[in-house]
Design a protein around this motif. Structure first.
Motif, PDB file in Angstrom:
ATOM      1  N   ASP A   7       0.812  -1.222   0.000  1.00 59.03           N
ATOM      2  CA  ASP A   7       0.000   0.000   0.000  1.00 59.03           C
ATOM      3  C   ASP A   7       0.848   1.275   0.000  1.00 59.03           C
ATOM      4  O   ASP A   7       0.344   2.355  -0.313  1.00 59.03           O
ATOM      5  N   MET A   8       2.111   1.162   0.337  1.00 53.35           N
ATOM      6  CA  MET A   8       2.972   2.333   0.495  1.00 53.35           C
ATOM      7  C   MET A   8       3.674   2.676  -0.814  1.00 53.35           C
ATOM      8  O   MET A   8       4.056   1.792  -1.583  1.00 53.35           O
ATOM      9  N   ALA A   9       3.820   3.983  -1.076  1.00 55.00           N
ATOM     10  CA  ALA A   9       4.582   4.424  -2.253  1.00 55.00           C
ATOM     11  C   ALA A   9       6.065   4.161  -2.020  1.00 55.00           C
ATOM     12  O   ALA A   9       6.611   4.508  -0.969  1.00 55.00           O
ATOM     13  N   GLY A  10       6.714   3.531  -2.985  1.00 47.14           N
ATOM     14  CA  GLY A  10       8.128   3.224  -2.856  1.00 47.14           C
ATOM     15  C   GLY A  10       9.002   4.416  -3.213  1.00 47.14           C
ATOM     16  O   GLY A  10       8.576   5.337  -3.914  1.00 47.14           O
ATOM     17  N   THR A  11      10.242   4.394  -2.741  1.00 47.47           N
ATOM     18  CA  THR A  11      11.219   5.386  -3.183  1.00 47.47           C
ATOM     19  C   THR A  11      11.484   5.225  -4.677  1.00 47.47           C
ATOM     20  O   THR A  11      11.678   6.211  -5.395  1.00 47.47           O
ATOM     21  N   GLN A  12      11.457   3.985  -5.139  1.00 52.39           N
ATOM     22  CA  GLN A  12      11.540   3.694  -6.575  1.00 52.39           C
ATOM     23  C   GLN A  12      10.891   2.344  -6.840  1.00 52.39           C
ATOM     24  O   GLN A  12      11.087   1.388  -6.087  1.00 52.39           O
TER      25      GLN A  12
END
Length: 328
Positions: free
Chosen positions: A251-256
């Protein structure tokens, strides 16, 4: 006549770091007591300087405060050894013998006459004897040795194969050496195709490239009914204090976010993955989340993980920054 170059601006210093393979930097202040073995340094510069190869510079920290702050110079005299624009070693308050030893090693390294001893003498070059599945990007080093392996954690791995430490092993994967390994020196996922790898670092890292080696067996070579896959979708997260849960990471936005295809894997089974360098400038930990694999299996395999970039000072001592570095 001295062969040292007096630095008059950060831009000039940045240019020298890019144009000269080896740069020795002597930091001093206007206080005469800070000059230390300056005469020895200048004599060595006059003897050993080589155009575009070995350059000796002098930096007055009272005049160049931006450079002083960028490299966290708190004591003078201080001597920094750069190779391909990257800090290899620094010596503060050096005696004449210490300075001679440092400069001699630098010159041997630059001329290639003692590559092995230079590698053992520098933490940044110890990885020269390490197997890698892909070439290093110019100007960067293998920083896998900066991993705190005891605190690293791998979730959802099959205990009948290797554990987290085999991923950072410096030896050539057994799958490339022929024959069967006496111990399984790779990682496979367990209940499904996902893996969660938490990697804390000993120092603050600048990450440039992620190299992942995955060598699934051919179906007719595999003892199981279902051969493991290579990773396809990977999410990276930086500076987490601990590992993530799978639902949390999804669910979390990744750094990349990374999508791999067959063309990304070379003949040694390694994907050389460039990172968005501007987002990986001050990294104290990295989470690698293998979301899915490239196929229909329920298992993913990883053989090795190598991290390429720059290592700064140990975290409790502060970090070294490089002047004039652009994002990629």
């Amino acid at each position: 006549m001295s062969s040292t170059v007096t630095i008059s601006s950060p831009e000039q210093f940045s240019q020298l770091l890019q144009s000269s393979k080896i740069v020795m930097a002597y930091f001093f202040s206007s206080n005469p007591d800070s000059h230390g073995p300056a005469t020895v340094y200048q004599q060595l510069a006059g003897t050993l300087s080589k155009s575009d190869r070995v350059t000796f510079v002098e930096i007055n920290i009272d005049d160049q405060k931006d450079i002083k702050d960028a490299y966290n110079v708190t004591t003078t005299p201080a001597f920094f050894y750069f190779r391909d624009g990257v800090v290899v070693q620094k010596v503060e308050s050096a005696s004449k013998p210490q300075l001679r030893e440092l400069v001699t090693r630098v010159v041997r390294d630059a001329t290639g006459q003692a590559e092995a001893s230079a590698a053992s003498a520098s933490a940044s070059t110890t990885s020269q004897a390490t197997w890698r599945g892909a070439e290093l990007p110019r100007g960067y080093v293998d920083v896998t040795d900066q991993i705190e392996s005891q605190r690293s954690e791998l979730l959802n791995y099959d205990a009948s194969c290797g554990g987290v430490r085999v991923l950072f092993d410096g030896s050539k994967p057994s799958a490339l050496s022929g024959g069967k390994a006496s111990a399984k020196d790779w990682v496979e996922s367990d209940t499904d195709e996902q893996l969660m790898l938490y990697i804390p670092f000993q120092s603050v890292i600048k990450l440039h490239t992620l190299q992942i080696t995955s060598l699934p067996p051919q179906e007719d070579d595999d003892d199981d009914d279902e051969a493991p896959m290579r990773p396809r979708t990977i999410k990276l997260f930086t500076n987490k204090p601990h590992n993530l849960g799978f639902d949390e990471a999804e669910d979390m936005a990744g750094t990349q976010d990374i999508e791999l295809s067959e063309k990304d894997w070379n003949a040694d089974g390694t994907a050389n993955i460039p990172l968005r360098f501007v987002k990986f400038q001050k990294v104290t930990s990295l989470v690698i989340f293998v979301v899915d694999g490239d196929g229909e299996s329920e298992k993913v395999r990883l053989d090795r993980v190598r991290l390429i970039g720059e290592a700064g000072e140990k975290r409790e001592m502060g970090k070294l920054e490089k002047i004039g570095e652009g994002s990629e």
